[in-house]
Design a protein around this motif. Structure first.
Motif, PDB file in Angstrom:
ATOM      1  N   PRO A  17       0.771  -1.147   0.019  1.00 39.39           N
ATOM      2  CA  PRO A  17       0.212  -0.038  -0.154  1.00 39.39           C
ATOM      3  C   PRO A  17       0.737   1.065   0.076  1.00 39.39           C
ATOM      4  O   PRO A  17       1.883   1.349   0.704  1.00 39.39           O
ATOM      5  N   ARG A  18       0.364   2.322  -0.507  1.00 36.90           N
ATOM      6  CA  ARG A  18       1.001   3.718  -0.708  1.00 36.90           C
ATOM      7  C   ARG A  18       0.499   4.610   0.301  1.00 36.90           C
ATOM      8  O   ARG A  18       1.072   5.586   0.372  1.00 36.90           O
ATOM      9  N   ASP A  19      -0.578   4.421   0.846  1.00 37.74           N
ATOM     10  CA  ASP A  19      -1.073   5.436   1.660  1.00 37.74           C
ATOM     11  C   ASP A  19      -2.084   4.853   3.089  1.00 37.74           C
ATOM     12  O   ASP A  19      -2.068   3.593   2.922  1.00 37.74           O
ATOM     13  N   TRP A  20      -2.569   5.835   3.757  1.00 35.81           N
ATOM     14  CA  TRP A  20      -3.203   4.987   4.789  1.00 35.81           C
ATOM     15  C   TRP A  20      -4.601   4.163   4.551  1.00 35.81           C
ATOM     16  O   TRP A  20      -4.652   3.177   5.347  1.00 35.81           O
ATOM     17  N   LYS A  21      -5.040   4.628   3.463  1.00 42.19           N
ATOM     18  CA  LYS A  21      -6.059   3.858   3.261  1.00 42.19           C
ATOM     19  C   LYS A  21      -5.840   2.241   2.655  1.00 42.19           C
ATOM     20  O   LYS A  21      -6.538   1.229   2.927  1.00 42.19           O
ATOM     21  N   GLY A  22      -4.764   2.317   1.943  1.00 44.33           N
ATOM     22  CA  GLY A  22      -4.365   0.950   1.549  1.00 44.33           C
ATOM     23  C   GLY A  22      -4.076   0.037   2.708  1.00 44.33           C
ATOM     24  O   GLY A  22      -4.346  -1.128   2.697  1.00 44.33           O
ATOM     25  N   TYR A  23      -3.005   0.448   3.678  1.00 41.55           N
ATOM     26  CA  TYR A  23      -2.847  -0.275   4.871  1.00 41.55           C
ATOM     27  C   TYR A  23      -3.894  -0.420   5.701  1.00 41.55           C
ATOM     28  O   TYR A  23      -4.064  -1.497   6.234  1.00 41.55           O
ATOM     29  N   THR A  24      -4.956   0.346   5.785  1.00 40.97           N
ATOM     30  CA  THR A  24      -6.055   0.139   6.342  1.00 40.97           C
ATOM     31  C   THR A  24      -6.975  -0.995   5.645  1.00 40.97           C
ATOM     32  O   THR A  24      -7.469  -2.064   6.618  1.00 40.97           O
ATOM     33  N   ALA A  25      -7.077  -1.120   4.623  1.00 48.41           N
ATOM     34  CA  ALA A  25      -7.810  -2.084   3.740  1.00 48.41           C
ATOM     35  C   ALA A  25      -7.024  -3.450   3.879  1.00 48.41           C
ATOM     36  O   ALA A  25      -7.805  -4.543   4.103  1.00 48.41           O
ATOM     37  N   LEU A  26      -5.793  -3.469   4.007  1.00 51.05           N
ATOM     38  CA  LEU A  26      -4.901  -4.651   4.085  1.00 51.05           C
ATOM     39  C   LEU A  26      -5.093  -5.382   5.321  1.00 51.05           C
ATOM     40  O   LEU A  26      -5.444  -6.695   5.696  1.00 51.05           O
ATOM     41  N   ILE A  27      -4.842  -4.356   6.495  1.00 53.87           N
ATOM     42  CA  ILE A  27      -5.058  -5.004   8.156  1.00 53.87           C
ATOM     43  C   ILE A  27      -6.677  -5.393   8.034  1.00 53.87           C
ATOM     44  O   ILE A  27      -6.887  -6.205   8.651  1.00 53.87           O
ATOM     45  N   VAL A 135      -1.796  -0.849  13.068  1.00 51.06           N
ATOM     46  CA  VAL A 135      -2.556   0.504  12.762  1.00 51.06           C
ATOM     47  C   VAL A 135      -1.804   1.734  13.265  1.00 51.06           C
ATOM     48  O   VAL A 135      -1.394   2.603  12.710  1.00 51.06           O
ATOM     49  N   PHE A 136      -1.194   1.374  14.408  1.00 52.90           N
ATOM     50  CA  PHE A 136      -0.193   2.449  14.831  1.00 52.90           C
ATOM     51  C   PHE A 136       0.977   2.692  14.517  1.00 52.90           C
ATOM     52  O   PHE A 136       1.621   4.052  14.473  1.00 52.90           O
ATOM     53  N   ASN A 137       1.559   1.901  13.824  1.00 54.32           N
ATOM     54  CA  ASN A 137       2.708   1.747  13.026  1.00 54.32           C
ATOM     55  C   ASN A 137       2.501   2.287  11.399  1.00 54.32           C
ATOM     56  O   ASN A 137       3.552   2.940  10.981  1.00 54.32           O
ATOM     57  N   THR A 138       1.492   2.433  10.701  1.00 58.86           N
ATOM     58  CA  THR A 138       1.389   2.767   9.598  1.00 58.86           C
ATOM     59  C   THR A 138       0.184   3.749   9.043  1.00 58.86           C
ATOM     60  O   THR A 138       0.255   4.320   8.131  1.00 58.86           O
ATOM     61  N   ILE A 139      -0.509   4.072  10.284  1.00 58.60           N
ATOM     62  CA  ILE A 139      -1.590   5.092  10.065  1.00 58.60           C
ATOM     63  C   ILE A 139      -1.136   6.457  10.807  1.00 58.60           C
ATOM     64  O   ILE A 139      -0.612   6.445  12.005  1.00 58.60           O
ATOM     65  N   GLU A 142      -3.700  11.840  12.684  1.00 56.42           N
ATOM     66  CA  GLU A 142      -5.073  12.233  12.620  1.00 56.42           C
ATOM     67  C   GLU A 142      -6.103  11.559  11.956  1.00 56.42           C
ATOM     68  O   GLU A 142      -7.218  11.695  11.724  1.00 56.42           O
ATOM     69  N   ARG A 143      -5.645  10.424  11.466  1.00 60.46           N
ATOM     70  CA  ARG A 143      -6.652   9.155  11.002  1.00 60.46           C
ATOM     71  C   ARG A 143      -6.890   7.828  11.710  1.00 60.46           C
ATOM     72  O   ARG A 143      -7.483   6.975  11.351  1.00 60.46           O
ATOM     73  N   LEU A 144      -5.988   8.019  12.679  1.00 62.45           N
ATOM     74  CA  LEU A 144      -5.808   6.939  13.807  1.00 62.45           C
ATOM     75  C   LEU A 144      -7.281   6.302  14.274  1.00 62.45           C
ATOM     76  O   LEU A 144      -7.617   5.098  13.982  1.00 62.45           O
ATOM     77  N   ASN A 145      -8.130   6.903  14.854  1.00 64.62           N
ATOM     78  CA  ASN A 145      -9.273   6.424  15.360  1.00 64.62           C
ATOM     79  C   ASN A 145     -10.348   5.783  14.236  1.00 64.62           C
ATOM     80  O   ASN A 145     -10.897   4.899  14.627  1.00 64.62           O
ATOM     81  N   VAL A 146     -10.358   6.713  13.061  1.00 64.77           N
ATOM     82  CA  VAL A 146     -10.892   6.089  12.026  1.00 64.77           C
ATOM     83  C   VAL A 146     -10.571   4.674  11.487  1.00 64.77           C
ATOM     84  O   VAL A 146     -11.318   3.864  11.186  1.00 64.77           O
ATOM     85  N   SER A 147      -9.064   4.709  11.405  1.00 66.30           N
ATOM     86  CA  SER A 147      -8.601   3.462  10.603  1.00 66.30           C
ATOM     87  C   SER A 147      -8.732   2.082  11.864  1.00 66.30           C
ATOM     88  O   SER A 147      -9.055   1.222  11.242  1.00 66.30           O
ATOM     89  N   MET A 148      -8.471   2.628  13.140  1.00 67.37           N
ATOM     90  CA  MET A 148      -8.856   1.754  14.105  1.00 67.37           C
ATOM     91  C   MET A 148     -10.230   1.113  14.021  1.00 67.37           C
ATOM     92  O   MET A 148     -10.356  -0.092  14.395  1.00 67.37           O
ATOM     93  N   GLY A 149     -11.273   2.072  13.836  1.00 67.26           N
ATOM     94  CA  GLY A 149     -12.700   1.520  13.716  1.00 67.26           C
ATOM     95  C   GLY A 149     -12.737   0.777  12.525  1.00 67.26           C
ATOM     96  O   GLY A 149     -13.875  -0.292  12.703  1.00 67.26           O
ATOM     97  N   VAL A 150     -12.192   0.967  11.461  1.00 68.55           N
ATOM     98  CA  VAL A 150     -12.356   0.377  10.143  1.00 68.55           C
ATOM     99  C   VAL A 150     -11.915  -1.146  10.463  1.00 68.55           C
ATOM    100  O   VAL A 150     -12.303  -2.093  10.076  1.00 68.55           O
ATOM    101  N   LYS A 151     -10.733  -0.949  11.145  1.00 65.00           N
ATOM    102  CA  LYS A 151      -9.750  -2.484  11.164  1.00 65.00           C
ATOM    103  C   LYS A 151     -10.735  -3.226  12.210  1.00 65.00           C
ATOM    104  O   LYS A 151     -10.950  -4.246  12.160  1.00 65.00           O
TER     105      LYS A 151
END
Length: 407
Positions: A17-27, A135-139, A142-151
């Motif tokens: 992945p190249r951005d936080w959305k890609g890493y979020t989707a992978l996780i 999540v904490f290593n790749t996000i 400012e997007r941490l809680n949304v990414s954590m929620g998606v994960k």
């Protein structure tokens, strides 16, 4: 002779992945596959009860075996993740989950089933500390809680898929086919995750940070204590919704599975929605997450108390769907809160401790709930969960008040 290796390495880097959305989707994909395997055990309870001739209490001990394996391993796994990185541990964990899910199919006796289920739970111990660390290593923060929620939505999505597909498979071709399919999916996602996630370069820590270190922080101790009571509500809801709607309300097993799936769906919405609120409405991460945890615990207590009032399948469906948004939707906020009060290099062990608290509630509550159902009926059992989540509300409110006073 090194050219193929270099080409393979370049190819793998291109797939990452190249951005936080890609890493979020992978996780998220990893979490969905893992949760399908783990929560399939909850969905299969009506069928193994019939197959092995179990009482409601004995069914509770199947869930206890699952959680015992999970709980026994979650803290050591969290420390391994901090020490050696999350990537490799997540790959091994998903391989183990897929394998043991398939082994459930061939368990010949109740004791063997308990043993296999316990091992399955042990491999699931890689899930929460590993994906939280990722999540904490790749996000970005400012997007941490949304990414954590998606994960975390991967947990409810995986459970929802299991609660739909296992009863549906059982009614047509046998529940074993659904378990075999879960194993195949786990294998496929393992390959994809291994290729796309930088397992060799995932964050490691050579410090002495451990769960014992975190237990010296009084805020952390109170927060994980609240997690014990919230975990009791979460896992008992997942474990007994299908049985309650089928036995207590009189709906079909498929409708009961739909009810649990609806609760999981609203739980997914809650995990993302509350994460967005924490990122965009409140101030600091700790204050935001504590406030939302208190709200979630309080509303869960009210809804648990209201469950005995549902007398029809449709009423039960609507009530459990509403309940799911809160009791199944709190975990992303819970882990973000833990991550906000501990050092970044100790997140694996800290969230493992938080998961240990949730699991400890799950070890005690399902068999207790089952015993109360056998002895006093479902009304008393649901009242127990209303009480446990009320205690969580009090603990979160105390932490929040302390933060406000010392700010």
């Amino acid at each position: 002779m090194t050219v193929p290796t270099e080409l393979g390495s370049d190819f793998a880097r291109e797939l990452r992945p190249r951005d936080w959305k890609g890493y979020t989707a992978l996780i998220l994909a990893w979490q969905v596959a893992a949760s399908v395997c783990f929560y399939a055990i909850y969905a299969v309870t009506p069928f193994i009860r019939t197959q092995f001739g179990l009482s409601t209490t004995a069914v509770g001990f199947v869930l206890t075996a699952l959680m015992l394996g999970y709980t026994a391993c979650v803290v050591p796994v969290g420390r391994l993740i901090d020490r050696y990185g999350e990537g490799r541990v997540l790959v091994v964990g998903l391989i183990g989950l897929g394998t043991t899910t398939v082994l459930v199919i061939v368990a010949p006796t109740y004791p063997v089933l308990l043993a296999v289920v316990a091992v399955l739970g042990a491999f699931y111990a890689t899930a929460i500390p590993g994906t939280n660390k990722a999540v904490f290593n790749t996000i970005p923060e400012e997007r941490l809680n949304v990414s954590m929620g998606v994960k975390q939505m991967g947990v409810t999505a995986g459970s929802g898929l299991s609660s739909l597909l296992v009863p549906l498979s059982a009614s047509r071709v046998g529940w074993e086919i659904a378990f075999l399919g879960a194993g195949v999916v786990a294998a496929a996602v393992t390959v994809g995750f291994r290729v796309c996630y930088d397992t060799a370069g995932s964050n490691t820590d050579d410090s002495d940070t451990s769960l014992r270190t975190h237990l010296g922080d009084s805020e952390y101790v109170v927060l994980v204590a609240a997690g014990f009571f919230l975990g009791a509500g979460l896992f008992t809801t997942v474990g007994y919704t299908i049985l309650y709607v089928a036995d207590g309300i009189g709906a079909s097993s498929v409708f009961a599975g739909v009810t649990l799936a609806a609760a999981q769906a609203t739980g997914s919405v809650g995990r993302i929605g509350f994460g967005w609120i924490a990122d965009n409405v409140f101030g600091t991460v700790t204050t935001a997450t504590l406030s939302l945890l208190a709200i979630q615990a309080g509303l869960s207590a009210i809804l648990f108390a209201a469950i005995p009032l549902a007398e029809t399948p449709l009423a039960a469906l609507l009530l459990f769907a509403l309940l799911g948004a809160f009791i199944l939707g709190f975990t992303g906020i819970y882990y973000s809160c833990i991550g906000s009060i501990v050092p970044r290099d100790g997140i694996g062990s800290a969230t493992a401790g938080g998961q240990l608290a949730l699991n400890s509630g799950a070890l005690v509550a399902p068999p207790t709930f089952g015993y109360l159902v056998d002895a006093r009926g479902y009304d008393t059992a649901w009242t127990l969960l209303a009480c446990t989540t009320s205690v969580a509300l009090v603990l979160c409110a105390l932490l929040l008040a302390r933060r406000i006073v010392h700010r």
